[in-house]
Design a protein around this motif. Structure first.
Motif, mmCIF file in Angstrom:
data_model
loop_
_atom_site.group_PDB
_atom_site.id
_atom_site.type_symbol
_atom_site.label_atom_id
_atom_site.label_comp_id
_atom_site.label_asym_id
_atom_site.label_seq_id
_atom_site.Cartn_x
_atom_site.Cartn_y
_atom_site.Cartn_z
ATOM 1 N N ILE A 179 0.877 -1.173 0.000
ATOM 2 C CA ILE A 179 0.000 0.000 0.000
ATOM 3 C C ILE A 179 0.907 1.213 0.000
ATOM 4 O O ILE A 179 1.766 1.371 0.881
ATOM 5 C CB ILE A 179 -0.919 0.043 1.234
ATOM 6 N N ASP A 180 0.729 2.064 -1.010
ATOM 7 C CA ASP A 180 1.578 3.237 -1.202
ATOM 8 C C ASP A 180 0.969 4.455 -0.504
ATOM 9 O O ASP A 180 -0.244 4.507 -0.296
ATOM 10 C CB ASP A 180 1.671 3.500 -2.715
ATOM 11 N N ASP A 181 1.828 5.407 -0.171
ATOM 12 C CA ASP A 181 1.377 6.690 0.398
ATOM 13 C C ASP A 181 0.490 6.496 1.623
ATOM 14 O O ASP A 181 -0.488 7.213 1.815
ATOM 15 C CB ASP A 181 0.628 7.526 -0.654
ATOM 16 N N PHE A 182 0.821 5.508 2.447
ATOM 17 C CA PHE A 182 -0.025 5.214 3.597
ATOM 18 C C PHE A 182 -0.034 6.381 4.582
ATOM 19 O O PHE A 182 1.005 6.974 4.867
ATOM 20 C CB PHE A 182 0.407 3.936 4.316
ATOM 21 N N ILE A 202 4.904 4.147 4.326
ATOM 22 C CA ILE A 202 4.481 5.378 5.003
ATOM 23 C C ILE A 202 4.780 6.568 4.106
ATOM 24 O O ILE A 202 5.900 6.723 3.607
ATOM 25 C CB ILE A 202 5.214 5.545 6.345
ATOM 26 N N ASP A 203 3.789 7.408 3.902
ATOM 27 C CA ASP A 203 3.936 8.537 2.989
ATOM 28 C C ASP A 203 5.050 9.481 3.427
ATOM 29 O O ASP A 203 5.259 9.725 4.607
ATOM 30 C CB ASP A 203 2.624 9.316 2.891
ATOM 31 N N LYS A 204 5.733 10.052 2.427
ATOM 32 C CA LYS A 204 6.887 10.895 2.727
ATOM 33 C C LYS A 204 6.535 12.162 3.505
ATOM 34 O O LYS A 204 7.385 12.731 4.162
ATOM 35 C CB LYS A 204 7.685 11.220 1.461
ATOM 36 N N ALA A 205 5.271 12.558 3.469
ATOM 37 C CA ALA A 205 4.876 13.739 4.240
ATOM 38 C C ALA A 205 5.103 13.521 5.741
ATOM 39 O O ALA A 205 5.505 14.445 6.456
ATOM 40 C CB ALA A 205 3.410 14.073 3.973
ATOM 41 N N ALA A 236 9.466 3.083 4.814
ATOM 42 C CA ALA A 236 9.324 4.543 4.883
ATOM 43 C C ALA A 236 9.804 5.119 3.558
ATOM 44 O O ALA A 236 10.901 4.803 3.106
ATOM 45 C CB ALA A 236 10.149 5.097 6.030
ATOM 46 N N GLU A 237 8.995 5.960 2.915
ATOM 47 C CA GLU A 237 9.423 6.588 1.663
ATOM 48 C C GLU A 237 9.855 8.026 1.930
ATOM 49 O O GLU A 237 9.494 8.623 2.946
ATOM 50 C CB GLU A 237 8.322 6.525 0.591
ATOM 51 N N GLY A 238 10.676 8.575 1.060
ATOM 52 C CA GLY A 238 11.081 9.976 1.178
ATOM 53 C C GLY A 238 12.078 10.242 2.296
ATOM 54 O O GLY A 238 12.095 11.329 2.872
HETATM 55 MG MG MG Z 1 4.162 8.992 -2.251
#
Ligand code: MG
Ligand code: C2E
Ligand code: MG
Ligand code: MG
Length: 282
Positions: A179-182, A202-205, A236-238
């Motif tokens: 699941i992307d941008d969670f 986990i979304d980069k925000a 974790a992304e970003g």
């Molecule tokens: Mg994203």
């Protein structure tokens, strides 16, 4: 006088509209040509294991190599590709190109990790998406051995009941499903628990502010613990700073992806990346 002003304003608006319309039509023509002439390219961004820095996967990210226009990022053309109904063809191209690239690295004697491709809501919504994947993977041992899918959270939440059997069937075929941008889609974890997923990204925000907002640290920490209790991995992304990577490791996040580790790189640079994985990150 008033009537004349109004008419001039209307003409002015009409001219602006025509211009925008003309631009949109040109872009549509260029995108259709792009698909025919194979002007798309995939760049790859590694994910690493936060315990030992090992590369665990590569995410394929599409770019449009527009003649005379340089590399155009997906946020600038994927929405238009979706509006034009071209996403099914573009998505099929992404999958087959990713498999081709994977086979090429293998032939070079590299030992590539699995590749994750991003799937649009419109692709997944298609009645025949799972059957089409089964047909493609059934004939193709290489694809079966390497392809994973990333699906944006907000998409799944639209109609979770419909997606449970689809995702179950994809897992059955041996695909990992992320699941992307969670965290951006307001889904409850009770819903997430019903989906047979591999991992949450986990979304980069949230990642961007974990080392300076205690609220976001709490949110990330809670997501990680709940995901683990459901048997899911967490990516974790970003991730951009050593501080973020260290904190994520402390919070027991499994994997990380981000500019700190590597930007998405073209095919040409993958060999070097796999031979010399990024060091000093954690
Ligand atoms: Mg994203
Ligand atoms: P995504 O799947 O969430 O991909 C992560 C995006 O964040 C990528 O942007 C990546 O280049 C960028 N990124 C990675 N590390 C960092 C970092 O440390 N800091 C920051 N600020 N950004 C980072 P990109 O390549 O522009 O892709 C944007 C979105 O376009 C993707 O988000 C994905 O939803 C979509 N996309 C990309 N390729 C495809 C595709 O083949 N098909 C479909 N349907 N969508 C795609
Ligand atoms: Mg993604
Ligand atoms: Mg993402």
């Amino acid at each position: 006088k008033k009537a004349k002003d109004t008419r001039e304003r209307l003409l002015f608006y009409a001219a602006g509209m025509n211009k925008r319309l003309a631009q949109a039509v040109r872009r549509e023509t260029r995108l259709r040509t792009a698909l025919e002439n194979r002007q798309f390219v995939l760049h790859y961004q590694p994910k690493i294991d936060l315990r030992d820095g090992r590369i665990t996967g590569l995410e394929a990210l599409i770019r449009w190599n527009e003649p005379g226009g340089g590399l155009v990022g997906p946020s600038e053309f994927v929405p238009l590709v979706e509006d034009l109904g071209l996403i099914h063809d573009v998505g099929a191209w992404v999958m087959s190109q990713a498999v081709t690239d994977f086979q090429c690295w293998r032939a070079q004697g590299l030992n590539p990790p699995r590749i994750a491709v991003n799937v649009s809501a419109l692709q997944l919504e298609r009645e025949d998406f799972v059957d089409a994947m089964a047909a493609r993977l059934g004939q193709d041992e290489a694809a079966r051995a390497c392809l994973d899918l990333e699906i944006t959270e907000s998409v799944l939440m639209r109609d979770i009941q419909a997606y449970v059997p689809k995702i179950a069937a994809l897992r059955e075929m041996g695909l990992q499903v992320y699941i992307d941008d969670f965290g951006t889609g307001y889904s409850s974890l009770a819903y997430i628990a019903r989906l047979p997923l591999t991992a949450l990204k986990i979304d980069k925000a949230f990642v961007a502010s974990i080392d300076n907002s205690s609220e976001d640290t709490t949110i990330v920490s809670t997501i990680i613990q709940l995901a683990h209790s459901l048997g899911l991995k967490v990516v974790a992304e970003g991730v951009e700073t050593v501080g973020q990577a260290k904190l994520l490791r402390l919070l027991r996040c499994d994997e990380a992806q981000g500019y700190l580790i590597s930007r998405p790189v073209p095919m040409m640079e993958i060999e070097a990346l796999l031979a010399h994985p990024p060091k000093g990150v954690i």
